[in-house]
Design an enzyme around this catalytic site. Structure first.
Site, PDB file in Angstrom:
ATOM      1  N   GLY A 179      23.198 -16.315  13.393  1.00 44.38           N
ATOM      2  CA  GLY A 179      22.933 -14.973  14.041  1.00 44.38           C
ATOM      3  C   GLY A 179      24.221 -14.382  14.324  1.00 44.38           C
ATOM      4  O   GLY A 179      24.802 -15.498  15.184  1.00 44.38           O
ATOM      5  N   ALA A 180      24.794 -13.103  14.150  1.00 45.56           N
ATOM      6  CA  ALA A 180      26.096 -12.975  14.463  1.00 45.56           C
ATOM      7  C   ALA A 180      26.658 -13.092  15.878  1.00 45.56           C
ATOM      8  O   ALA A 180      27.776 -13.829  15.932  1.00 45.56           O
ATOM      9  CB  ALA A 180      26.427 -11.371  13.918  1.00 45.56           C
ATOM     10  N   ASN A 190      23.404  -7.436   6.357  1.00 47.69           N
ATOM     11  CA  ASN A 190      22.609  -8.181   6.840  1.00 47.69           C
ATOM     12  C   ASN A 190      21.846  -9.046   5.988  1.00 47.69           C
ATOM     13  O   ASN A 190      22.006  -9.221   4.950  1.00 47.69           O
ATOM     14  CB  ASN A 190      21.383  -7.257   7.550  1.00 47.69           C
ATOM     15  CG  ASN A 190      20.519  -7.758   8.649  1.00 47.69           C
ATOM     16  OD1 ASN A 190      21.186  -9.020   9.692  1.00 47.69           O
ATOM     17  ND2 ASN A 190      19.371  -7.822   8.585  1.00 47.69           N
ATOM     18  N   ARG A 220      32.307 -19.103   8.565  1.00 50.11           N
ATOM     19  CA  ARG A 220      31.136 -18.231   7.805  1.00 50.11           C
ATOM     20  C   ARG A 220      31.924 -16.911   7.468  1.00 50.11           C
ATOM     21  O   ARG A 220      32.597 -16.292   8.659  1.00 50.11           O
ATOM     22  CB  ARG A 220      29.857 -18.097   8.390  1.00 50.11           C
ATOM     23  CG  ARG A 220      29.112 -19.407   8.312  1.00 50.11           C
ATOM     24  CD  ARG A 220      27.634 -19.055   8.965  1.00 50.11           C
ATOM     25  NE  ARG A 220      26.871 -18.616   7.935  1.00 50.11           N
ATOM     26  CZ  ARG A 220      25.713 -17.901   8.132  1.00 50.11           C
ATOM     27  NH1 ARG A 220      25.085 -17.929   9.394  1.00 50.11           N
ATOM     28  NH2 ARG A 220      24.849 -17.510   7.188  1.00 50.11           N
ATOM     29  N   ASP A 247      25.068  -8.323  10.559  1.00 49.89           N
ATOM     30  CA  ASP A 247      26.138  -9.119  10.585  1.00 49.89           C
ATOM     31  C   ASP A 247      27.495  -8.455  10.554  1.00 49.89           C
ATOM     32  O   ASP A 247      28.434  -9.045  11.103  1.00 49.89           O
ATOM     33  CB  ASP A 247      26.249 -10.229   9.204  1.00 49.89           C
ATOM     34  CG  ASP A 247      24.726 -10.949   9.430  1.00 49.89           C
ATOM     35  OD1 ASP A 247      23.780 -10.761   9.422  1.00 49.89           O
ATOM     36  OD2 ASP A 247      25.175 -12.240  10.216  1.00 49.89           O
TER      37      ASP A 247
END
Ligand code: MRU
Length: 352
Positions: A52-53, A252, A94, A242
Site C-alpha cells: 500500500g503506497a 492503482n 518497488r 499508487d
C-alpha cells in the site's frame, strides 16, 4: 467526530526497531514482525509484508532511520555517502508507488541540507522526519475521510478495490478512510470488495479490516463486478492510488482500469482517494508511470496449475493506469478536485 480507532497496528516505530503486521499471513494469522535492519525492510516491501503506497512510504522512512543507526557506528567518515546509497536501494524496492521515493527523498533533503552538523545531529533529523511522515499520514487520511464522506449518502452501496485501508497507510486509509468516516459518522452503507487476484488484497485484507471494525462488507470475485454494477447496488466507487500523474491519470492495483470502464458504462461516479504525497509532478501522464511486473508464481502457484506450469506464459502486471477522463474526482487531503485542478490544488506546495 471522535478519532476512529481500529483493532490492529500496521506499523509501529520504537527507538531501534520497526514492527510490521505481516500482511502475507492475514487474515488467517495476525503476526507482528520486528525489523532492526534497513535491508530486511527492503525485503518486506518487495515481498508485500508491508504494502500500500503510504504504508510503503512510512516504512521506507524508518528504513532510513535504521540505515542511519548502522552507518553512525561505522568508523568510515562517509556517513552521508553510505546513506545516499541506502536511499537508492530503498527507493528501488518497488517501482510504481511514488510515496516510496517521496518519503526517502524528503528525509534525504532534511539531512543533506545540514552537511555541517554532527552525525548524531543528522541522525536526529532523520528520525524526526520519519516520525513526521508517519504522523502526517494519519492526518492526511483523516482529512481525506472527512472530504470523501460527504460524497456518500445514507443507504449507498460503495465498491472499492484492492486494499486502500488502514493496512495500506499509517492512518485509517484513503479509500477505506472515506468509508470508515461515512459509516462511523452514522451513514448506513453497504461496502463491496472484489477479491483482487492474484494477491487477493480485497479478499484477505479489505474484508478482514472492515469486518474487524464491524462494518457491512460483501466479497465478490473480480469478474462479478460488471454484474454487481448492473444490479444497481453500487452508487459510488472509491479506490486508492499508487501514483497520480500530473494530468490525473492514475496508477492503482491491476483491475482498477476495468472497474473504471464499467463504471463509465453505467454512469456510476468513480473516485480516486489519495494524499498529496501520491501525486507526482515529475510524471506528466499515465504513460510515464513505471508499472511493476511480478513473478509468474503469484498467479500459477496453485495446486491445480501444477500440470501446466512451465508450458505456458504468464502475464502478471501488478498495476494498471486509469485515464483521467474516467475519474469523477480525486479525494485529497486538500479537498475533492477535478483532474484540471490537480496542478493548482495539489501540486502547489502549501505555505509553511
Ligand atoms: O501491491 P499493493 O498491495 O502494494 O498495491 C496497493 C494498491 O494498489 C493500493 O490501492 C494503493 O497503494 C493505495 S493504498 C492507500
Amino acid at each position: 467526530m471522535t478519532e476512529i480507532e481500529l483493532p490492529f497496528r500496521t506499523l509501529e516505530w520504537k527507538a531501534d526497531r520497526l514492527t510490521l503486521i505481516d500482511q502475507r499471513a492475514l487474515p488467517s494469522k495476525v503476526n507482528y514482525i520486528d525489523y532492526y535492519n534497513y535491508r530486511d525492510i527492503i525485503v518486506a516491501i518487495k515481498n508485500l509484508t508491508v504494502r500500500g503506497a503510504p504504508a510503503i512510504g512510512a516504512a521506507a522512512g524508518f528504513a532510513m532511520v535504521l540505515a542511519s543507526i548502522e552507518f553512525a557506528k561505522e568508523t568510515s567518515n562517509d556517513y552521508l555517502g553510505m546513506l545516499r546509497k541506502a536511499a537508492d536501494e530503498i527507493i528501488s524496492a518497488r517501482p510504481t508507488a511514488v510515496n516510496l521515493r517521496w518519503a526517502v527523498e524528503r528525509i534525504w533533503k532534511a539531512v543533506s541540507s545540514h552537511n555541517n552538523s554532527s552525525v548524531s545531529e543528522k541522525h536526529k533529523l532523520i528520525e524526526d522526519e520519519a516520525i513526521a511522515i508517519e504522523q502526517e499520514d494519519k492526518e492526511l487520511c483523516r482529512k481525506i475521510g472527512e472530504y470523501g464522506a460527504k460524497l456518500i449518502d445514507d443507504g449507498d452501496g460503495v465498491l472499492t478495490h484492492c486494499n486502500a485501508g488502514a493496512l495500506a497507510t499509517a492512518g485509517i486509509g484513503t479509500a477505506l478512510g472515506v468509508i470508515y468516516t461515512a459509516a462511523f459518522g452514522g451513514k448506513d452503507i453497504k461496502i463491496y470488495s472484489g477479491e483482487t487476484r492474484p494477491i487477493d488484497q480485497g479478499r484477505r485484507l479489505t474484508t478482514w479490516e472492515l469486518a474487524a471494525s464491524g462494518l457491512d462488507v460483501t466479497l465478490l470475485c473480480d469478474n462479478m463486478i460488471g454484474s454487481l454494477m448492473r444490479s444497481g447496488k453500487v452508487q459510488e466507487i472509491v479506490v486508492g492510488a499508487d501514483r497520480v500523474a500530473a494530468n490525473g491519470d492514475t496508477a492503482n492495483k491491476i483491475g482498477t482500469f476495468n472497474i473504471a470502464l464499467i463504471a463509465d458504462y453505467f454512469d456510476i461516479p468513480f473516485y480516486v482517494a489519495a494524499p498529496y504525497s501520491t501525486f507526482d509532478p515529475e510524471t506528466p501522464t499515465g504513460e510515464d508511470v513505471p508499472i511493476e511486473f511480478r513473478s509468474p508464481e503469484e498467479i500459477i502457484d496453485i495446486e491445480d496449475y501444477a500440470a501446466i506450469k512451465g508450458s505456458i506464459h504468464v502475464y502478471n502486471a501488478a498495476f494498471d493506469i486509469t485515464p483521467h477522463e474516467l475519474i469523477a474526482g480525486y479525494i485529497t487531503d486538500r479537498g475533492v478536485v477535478k483532474a484540471s485542478e490537480i496542478e493548482q490544488a495539489v501540486l502547489t506546495p502549501l505555505p509553511d
